[in-house]
Scaffold this motif. Structure first.
Motif, PDB file in Angstrom:
ATOM      1  N   ARG A  52     -28.408 -69.030   3.631  1.00 59.33           N
ATOM      2  CA  ARG A  52     -29.404 -67.956   3.614  1.00 59.33           C
ATOM      3  C   ARG A  52     -28.741 -66.747   4.274  1.00 59.33           C
ATOM      4  NH1 ARG A  52     -33.726 -70.941   7.090  1.00 59.33           N
ATOM      5  NH2 ARG A  52     -31.752 -71.346   8.169  1.00 59.33           N
ATOM      6  N   ALA A  53     -28.162 -65.888   3.459  1.00 57.31           N
ATOM      7  CA  ALA A  53     -27.344 -64.781   3.954  1.00 57.31           C
ATOM      8  C   ALA A  53     -28.008 -63.451   3.640  1.00 57.31           C
ATOM      9  CB  ALA A  53     -25.951 -64.839   3.324  1.00 57.31           C
ATOM     10  N   TRP A  54     -28.013 -62.558   4.638  1.00 54.75           N
ATOM     11  CA  TRP A  54     -28.612 -61.232   4.489  1.00 54.75           C
ATOM     12  C   TRP A  54     -27.661 -60.183   5.042  1.00 54.75           C
ATOM     13  CZ3 TRP A  54     -33.415 -59.309   2.733  1.00 54.75           C
ATOM     14  CH2 TRP A  54     -34.244 -60.275   2.158  1.00 54.75           C
ATOM     15  N   ALA A  55     -27.805 -58.969   4.521  1.00 54.61           N
ATOM     16  CA  ALA A  55     -27.092 -57.809   5.055  1.00 54.61           C
ATOM     17  C   ALA A  55     -28.111 -56.805   5.562  1.00 54.61           C
ATOM     18  CB  ALA A  55     -26.206 -57.166   3.991  1.00 54.61           C
ATOM     19  N   ALA A  56     -27.741 -56.041   6.592  1.00 51.75           N
ATOM     20  CA  ALA A  56     -28.623 -55.010   7.147  1.00 51.75           C
ATOM     21  C   ALA A  56     -27.829 -53.723   7.297  1.00 51.75           C
ATOM     22  CB  ALA A  56     -29.187 -55.453   8.488  1.00 51.75           C
TER      23      ALA A  56
ATOM     24  N   ALA B 256     -37.269 -66.902  15.407  1.00 52.97           N
ATOM     25  CA  ALA B 256     -35.946 -66.373  15.063  1.00 52.97           C
ATOM     26  C   ALA B 256     -35.912 -65.982  13.589  1.00 52.97           C
ATOM     27  CB  ALA B 256     -34.863 -67.413  15.355  1.00 52.97           C
ATOM     28  N   LEU B 257     -34.994 -65.092  13.249  1.00 55.02           N
ATOM     29  CA  LEU B 257     -34.821 -64.713  11.850  1.00 55.02           C
ATOM     30  C   LEU B 257     -34.447 -65.940  11.023  1.00 55.02           C
ATOM     31  CD1 LEU B 257     -32.828 -61.386  12.343  1.00 55.02           C
ATOM     32  CD2 LEU B 257     -35.192 -61.599  11.551  1.00 55.02           C
ATOM     33  N   ASP B 258     -35.072 -66.077   9.869  1.00 58.42           N
ATOM     34  CA  ASP B 258     -34.904 -67.267   9.043  1.00 58.42           C
ATOM     35  C   ASP B 258     -33.680 -67.092   8.138  1.00 58.42           C
ATOM     36  OD1 ASP B 258     -35.858 -69.850   8.316  1.00 58.42           O
ATOM     37  OD2 ASP B 258     -36.543 -69.004   6.422  1.00 58.42           O
ATOM     38  N   LEU B 259     -32.499 -67.170   8.750  1.00 55.70           N
ATOM     39  CA  LEU B 259     -31.260 -66.986   7.995  1.00 55.70           C
ATOM     40  C   LEU B 259     -30.120 -67.750   8.670  1.00 55.70           C
ATOM     41  CD1 LEU B 259     -29.835 -64.844  10.068  1.00 55.70           C
ATOM     42  CD2 LEU B 259     -30.989 -63.137   8.691  1.00 55.70           C
ATOM     43  N   ASP B 260     -29.033 -67.887   7.923  1.00 56.33           N
ATOM     44  CA  ASP B 260     -27.832 -68.559   8.429  1.00 56.33           C
ATOM     45  C   ASP B 260     -26.694 -67.586   8.693  1.00 56.33           C
ATOM     46  OD1 ASP B 260     -29.012 -71.192   8.011  1.00 56.33           O
ATOM     47  OD2 ASP B 260     -28.681 -70.818   5.869  1.00 56.33           O
ATOM     48  N   LEU B 261     -26.697 -66.462   7.983  1.00 55.95           N
ATOM     49  CA  LEU B 261     -25.624 -65.474   8.116  1.00 55.95           C
ATOM     50  C   LEU B 261     -26.233 -64.083   8.028  1.00 55.95           C
ATOM     51  CD1 LEU B 261     -22.662 -64.405   8.048  1.00 55.95           C
ATOM     52  CD2 LEU B 261     -22.707 -64.768   5.562  1.00 55.95           C
ATOM     53  N   LEU B 262     -25.879 -63.238   8.983  1.00 53.10           N
ATOM     54  CA  LEU B 262     -26.328 -61.844   8.967  1.00 53.10           C
ATOM     55  C   LEU B 262     -25.100 -60.943   9.045  1.00 53.10           C
ATOM     56  CD1 LEU B 262     -28.520 -59.664   9.048  1.00 53.10           C
ATOM     57  CD2 LEU B 262     -28.525 -59.881  11.549  1.00 53.10           C
ATOM     58  N   VAL B 263     -24.980 -60.050   8.074  1.00 54.06           N
ATOM     59  CA  VAL B 263     -23.904 -59.057   8.059  1.00 54.06           C
ATOM     60  C   VAL B 263     -24.528 -57.700   8.355  1.00 54.06           C
ATOM     61  CG1 VAL B 263     -22.086 -57.966   6.708  1.00 54.06           C
ATOM     62  CG2 VAL B 263     -22.616 -60.389   6.355  1.00 54.06           C
ATOM     63  N   VAL B 264     -24.187 -57.113   9.491  1.00 46.84           N
ATOM     64  CA  VAL B 264     -24.727 -55.812   9.886  1.00 46.84           C
ATOM     65  C   VAL B 264     -23.693 -54.751   9.542  1.00 46.84           C
ATOM     66  CG1 VAL B 264     -25.594 -54.395  11.767  1.00 46.84           C
ATOM     67  CG2 VAL B 264     -26.090 -56.840  11.729  1.00 46.84           C
ATOM     68  N   LEU B 265     -24.022 -53.914   8.580  1.00 41.63           N
ATOM     69  CA  LEU B 265     -23.162 -52.803   8.215  1.00 41.63           C
ATOM     70  C   LEU B 265     -23.483 -51.602   9.118  1.00 41.63           C
ATOM     71  CD1 LEU B 265     -23.629 -53.203   4.372  1.00 41.63           C
ATOM     72  CD2 LEU B 265     -21.834 -54.206   5.791  1.00 41.63           C
ATOM     73  N   ASP B 266     -22.642 -50.587   9.089  1.00 43.74           N
ATOM     74  CA  ASP B 266     -22.831 -49.412   9.958  1.00 43.74           C
ATOM     75  C   ASP B 266     -22.943 -49.840  11.415  1.00 43.74           C
ATOM     76  OD1 ASP B 266     -23.154 -47.828   7.541  1.00 43.74           O
ATOM     77  OD2 ASP B 266     -25.203 -48.587   7.457  1.00 43.74           O
ATOM     78  N   ALA B 267     -22.152 -50.833  11.812  1.00 44.90           N
ATOM     79  CA  ALA B 267     -22.252 -51.385  13.162  1.00 44.90           C
ATOM     80  C   ALA B 267     -22.022 -50.359  14.268  1.00 44.90           C
ATOM     81  CB  ALA B 267     -21.271 -52.555  13.318  1.00 44.90           C
ATOM     82  N   PRO B 268     -21.217 -49.297  14.081  1.00 40.62           N
ATOM     83  CA  PRO B 268     -21.091 -48.304  15.152  1.00 40.62           C
ATOM     84  C   PRO B 268     -22.401 -47.631  15.519  1.00 40.62           C
ATOM     85  CG  PRO B 268     -19.260 -48.081  13.621  1.00 40.62           C
ATOM     86  CD  PRO B 268     -20.226 -49.047  13.004  1.00 40.62           C
ATOM     87  N   GLN B 269     -23.416 -47.732  14.662  1.00 40.80           N
ATOM     88  CA  GLN B 269     -24.699 -47.099  14.955  1.00 40.80           C
ATOM     89  C   GLN B 269     -25.618 -47.966  15.812  1.00 40.80           C
ATOM     90  OE1 GLN B 269     -24.859 -43.888  14.121  1.00 40.80           O
ATOM     91  NE2 GLN B 269     -22.792 -44.408  13.464  1.00 40.80           N
ATOM     92  N   LEU B 270     -25.175 -49.156  16.180  1.00 40.14           N
ATOM     93  CA  LEU B 270     -25.998 -50.030  17.019  1.00 40.14           C
ATOM     94  C   LEU B 270     -25.928 -49.576  18.471  1.00 40.14           C
ATOM     95  CD1 LEU B 270     -25.126 -53.595  15.673  1.00 40.14           C
ATOM     96  CD2 LEU B 270     -27.239 -52.309  15.285  1.00 40.14           C
ATOM     97  N   ASP B 271     -27.077 -49.222  19.067  1.00 34.87           N
ATOM     98  CA  ASP B 271     -27.126 -48.994  20.507  1.00 34.87           C
ATOM     99  C   ASP B 271     -27.409 -50.324  21.191  1.00 34.87           C
ATOM    100  OD1 ASP B 271     -30.032 -49.422  20.717  1.00 34.87           O
ATOM    101  OD2 ASP B 271     -30.219 -47.486  19.724  1.00 34.87           O
ATOM    102  N   VAL B 272     -27.374 -50.344  22.520  1.00 37.59           N
ATOM    103  CA  VAL B 272     -27.470 -51.629  23.215  1.00 37.59           C
ATOM    104  C   VAL B 272     -28.837 -52.287  23.008  1.00 37.59           C
ATOM    105  CG1 VAL B 272     -25.730 -51.161  24.949  1.00 37.59           C
ATOM    106  CG2 VAL B 272     -28.081 -50.437  25.373  1.00 37.59           C
ATOM    107  N   GLU B 273     -29.896 -51.496  22.946  1.00 36.47           N
ATOM    108  CA  GLU B 273     -31.224 -52.096  22.793  1.00 36.47           C
ATOM    109  C   GLU B 273     -31.391 -52.723  21.417  1.00 36.47           C
ATOM    110  OE1 GLU B 273     -34.395 -50.030  25.594  1.00 36.47           O
ATOM    111  OE2 GLU B 273     -33.542 -48.579  24.206  1.00 36.47           O
TER     112      GLU B 273
END
Length: 746
Positions: free
Chosen positions: A392-396, A453-470
């Motif tokens: 169960r793979a998702w991208a964000a 928890a999120l119902d997935l096995d793999l999460l790919v987060v694109l645009d990762a430099p835009q993630l702040d700590v929160e």
């Protein structure tokens, strides 16, 4: 690189050439790209908690409100996890609830002045419980109920208005003050006038004047109430500049600049009252050792070099939780979805760095992937392979434009794949791509399992430099045990508008596999942007006019040429219509800021009276439902419900009282508003007075938003090449590397 001939037409008469209001860069940007202080001359209200729009009918919750509720719920889970640890971080109440929410919304304030922040030059995973019917969370709540629970009562607002009037402050601030200070705001304000600094956009000198009017002779610069309030205010400004904490010497120096006679006592008072937290972290050469705690340590420990940091509780809590979540991923064995032989088979079928990415993800819970736009084919291939193995793979993605683009790329990847699939998704299922905000709120994505928890096995987060700590903390805390997380992005772009530099910190820490894509961005644009990334502004051959430089002499000519390019030159010579061309400029105010450019572009592209808050049907806009998000779209209509927008196919209704705070014209954006999106044609405007705002990440981000064509309205002469060669990203003070070091096994 070609140069378009200068126009023979005169510049627009009477165009002011005053100093430009520069965009808050990657270190000092507010959530929508705006600076954090109120611009009284334009009467713009800060974007407080109520600034989220209501994208559905009144009976449905908005995506923004759902996101806020999800964040609050996740923060409660984070605090509960901390309470179960042997050395918990005590959670105070000084910056919680409405005050914290309002202070968070500071990042979305669009004001018009320079940023104040420039003063700071182990065990096995537990088995997962099965959840046959995943529960999507959080459950929707009526929008009216959310608003009613946070809005101050009329009587409270009236009481605050009287106090503000007595102190000579604008009574129009009463709703914001009442919301920021909560119940009994009028009494609190009378007892401590410097609490006015809790309101977004208020500066210390303004609070000082208010305090003098209320307190009279007993008001003085050495008042301990002033010292505490200015300490908290400075820490908030530091957060707007991207820091999660400040080194003690920097904070003491800033307090002295603000006229606090005894900075050390002010900081100690703020710590004693729970307004701030103090940390002692090992310096880099001893970073692998845990930070010493009060009352512990041998004589040798006391001699260990440390740095003393001061920060706000909310960011300390987020950074600690993020470190915990990342360590859990690194130290855990991923759930065995698919055999090692199956993973190796799909990796062997891939080419180059795509195969490296597949092998890394097969064996590790956390993987970092770097590369430009062309490298997105590799995360797409990863998701395709994961689906064939039954994961169960998702991208964000950061925003909806990026979501649409990656969904199309993923569809092409799945079409090309010849591997038999064991994908459990139904044939009519939506593409497994969501925005980060939608994933956390539950408005998009797979929903949540019985454990929350999120119902997935793999999460790919694109645009990762835009993630702040929160945001990063919420994501990692939402992952189930045994899940895999891939953070992918271009390390050369602007960092997050919120505090922290999560992706850069993880790349430097080297706690997990890192896969660098070997797929370069193609064509003259790819060559130009790649050179900028390594500090070189190269002249590239552009036979198809992929890159055009338009020199200008002053602000008036810059506005004139920008409008000419969007309306006439680019559609005629390049074949890209005006609605697919995006203007990017360093700031919001000034003679060539987004406001001035949007006014000029609206006059040519969609003239109208602006009967609804300055907007007309067909206007191009950018909508900021919550701090840190900027959604491009168009105005559909306006009625009694509010302003109806279409943002990447999503219908949004913004109530009329929130339009001024959360909707702006969008023909011209700042680079921070544009990050995570791309357009067929981009016009980057560099007026002469914006030279100080330029940096390598800014130029890299702005130029990299173009797919087919880039026009540069160039008025900064050699400042552009100097910025690319000599002005890297400003450093940010964070604690994530120190917090991670003692938790990573091996």
């Amino acid at each position: 690189m070609s140069t378009e001939p200068e126009t023979t037409e005169d510049a627009e008469p009477g165009t002011p050439t005053g100093g430009a209001e520069t965009e808050a860069t990657e270190e000092d940007a507010a959530a929508s790209g705006e600076v954090p202080e109120a611009e009284a001359t334009e009467g713009e209200a800060p974007a407080a908690e109520g600034a989220e729009g209501d994208p559905a009918a009144s009976s449905e919750v908005s995506a923004a409100e759902a996101e806020l509720r999800a964040q609050r719920a996740e923060r409660e889970r984070i605090e509960q996890r901390k309470a179960e640890k042997k050395t918990p971080i005590e959670a105070g109440t000084k910056l919680s609830g409405k005050a914290a929410d309002l202070l968070a919304a500071v990042r979305a304030v669009e004001s018009g002045e320079k940023p104040v922040a420039t003063v700071f030059e182990d065990p096995e995973p537990a088995p997962r419980r099965s959840a046959p019917e995943p529960v999507r969370g959080p459950q929707p709540v009526a929008a009216e109920a959310v608003a009613a629970s946070t809005a101050p009562t009329p009587s409270a607002v009236q009481a605050v208005r009287q106090v503000l009037g007595a102190g000579g402050a604008p009574e129009a601030l009463a709703p914001q003050v009442a919301a920021a200070l909560g119940e009994g705001a009028d009494e609190l304000l009378r007892a401590d006038p410097w609490q006015l600094l809790r309101v977004a956009g208020v500066r210390p000198e303004q609070a000082d004047g208010f305090a003098r009017a209320l307190l009279g002779a007993e008001c003085g610069p050495d008042d301990e109430r002033r010292g505490r309030a200015v300490t908290v205010w400075l820490l908030e400004q530091a957060a707007l500049a991207g820091h999660t904490a400040l080194e003690m010497p920097a904070l003491l120096a800033a307090l002295a600049q603000r006229g606090v006679p005894d900075p050390d006592s002010a900081v100690q008072d703020a710590i004693a009252e729970g307004d701030a937290l103090v940390f002692q972290d090992a310096l880099e050469d001893t970073a692998a050792a845990p930070a010493r705690t009060e009352g512990e340590g041998t004589e040798e420990d006391e001699e260990r070099p440390v740095r003393v940091l001061v920060g706000l509780e909310r960011y300390a809590l987020a950074e600690e939780s993020l470190a915990d979540g990342l360590a859990r991923l690194v130290n855990s064995v991923p759930k065995q979805d698919g055999s090692a032989e199956d993973w190796e088979r799909v990796a062997a079928a891939a080419q180059g760095s795509t195969g490296e990415l597949l092998r890394a993800v097969a064996a590790h819970g956390l993987v970092l992937h770097t590369g430009g736009e062309a490298s997105l084919t590799e995360p797409a291939a990863l998701l395709t392979a994961a689906h064939t193995l039954g994961l169960r793979a998702w991208a964000a993605t950061h925003g909806p434009i990026g979501r649409t683009r990656f969904a199309a790329l993923l569809q092409r990847s799945e079409t090309r794949s010849s591997t038999p699939s064991t994908d459990t998704r139904s044939p009519g299922a939506h593409s497994p791509v969501a925005t980060v905000a939608g994933l956390l709120s539950g408005a998009e994505g797979p929903g949540r399992d019985a454990d929350g928890a999120l119902d997935l096995d793999l999460l790919v987060v694109l645009d990762a430099p835009q993630l702040d700590v929160e945001t990063a903390a919420l994501l990692t805390e939402s992952l189930p045990d045994g899940a895999r997380l891939v953070l992918a992005g271009d390390p050369g772009v602007l960092w997050s508008v919120g505090p922290g530099r999560v992706f850069a910190d993880l790349l430097a820490a080297r706690i997990c596999p890192q896969v660098a894509s070997r797929q370069p961005d193609p064509g003259p644009l790819g060559e130009l942007v790649s050179g900028i990334g390594i500090g070189e502004l190269n002249q590239v051959e552009a036979p198809g006019k992929e890159v055009v430089i338009v020199p200008v002499r002053d602000a008036g000519e810059a506005v004139h040429r920008t409008v000419q390019l969007v309306v006439d030159s680019v559609p005629r010579a390049i074949g890209v219509p005006a609605e697919e061309t995006q203007v990017i400029t360093p700031g919001h105010g000034g003679a060539v800021g987004t406001r001035a450019l949007n006014t000029a572009l609206k006059e040519r592209l969609n003239p109208g009276p602006g009967r609804f808050g300055g907007f007309d049907p067909g206007d191009r806009i950018v909508y900021s439902p919550v701090p840190g998000r900027a959604l491009p779209g168009r105005v559909v209509k306006a009625d009694a419900e509010g302003l109806h927008l279409s943002c990447e196919g999503e219908d949004v209704v913004v109530p009329k009282e929130r339009v001024e705070q959360s909707v702006r014209h969008g023909w011209a954006l700042t680079a921070h508003q544009a990050v995570g999106s791309r357009w067929p044609a981009v016009v980057v405007v560099l007026p002469g007075d914006a030279a100080q705002a330029l940096s390598r990440p800014w130029v890299y981000t702005a130029f990299g938003r173009a797919d087919r064509h880039l026009s540069v309205v160039h008025g900064v002469e050699q400042a552009l090449a100097r910025a690319v060669a000599e002005v890297p990203a400003k450093p940010r003070t964070t604690r994530l590397p120190v917090l991670l070091a003692p938790q990573i096994s091996g």
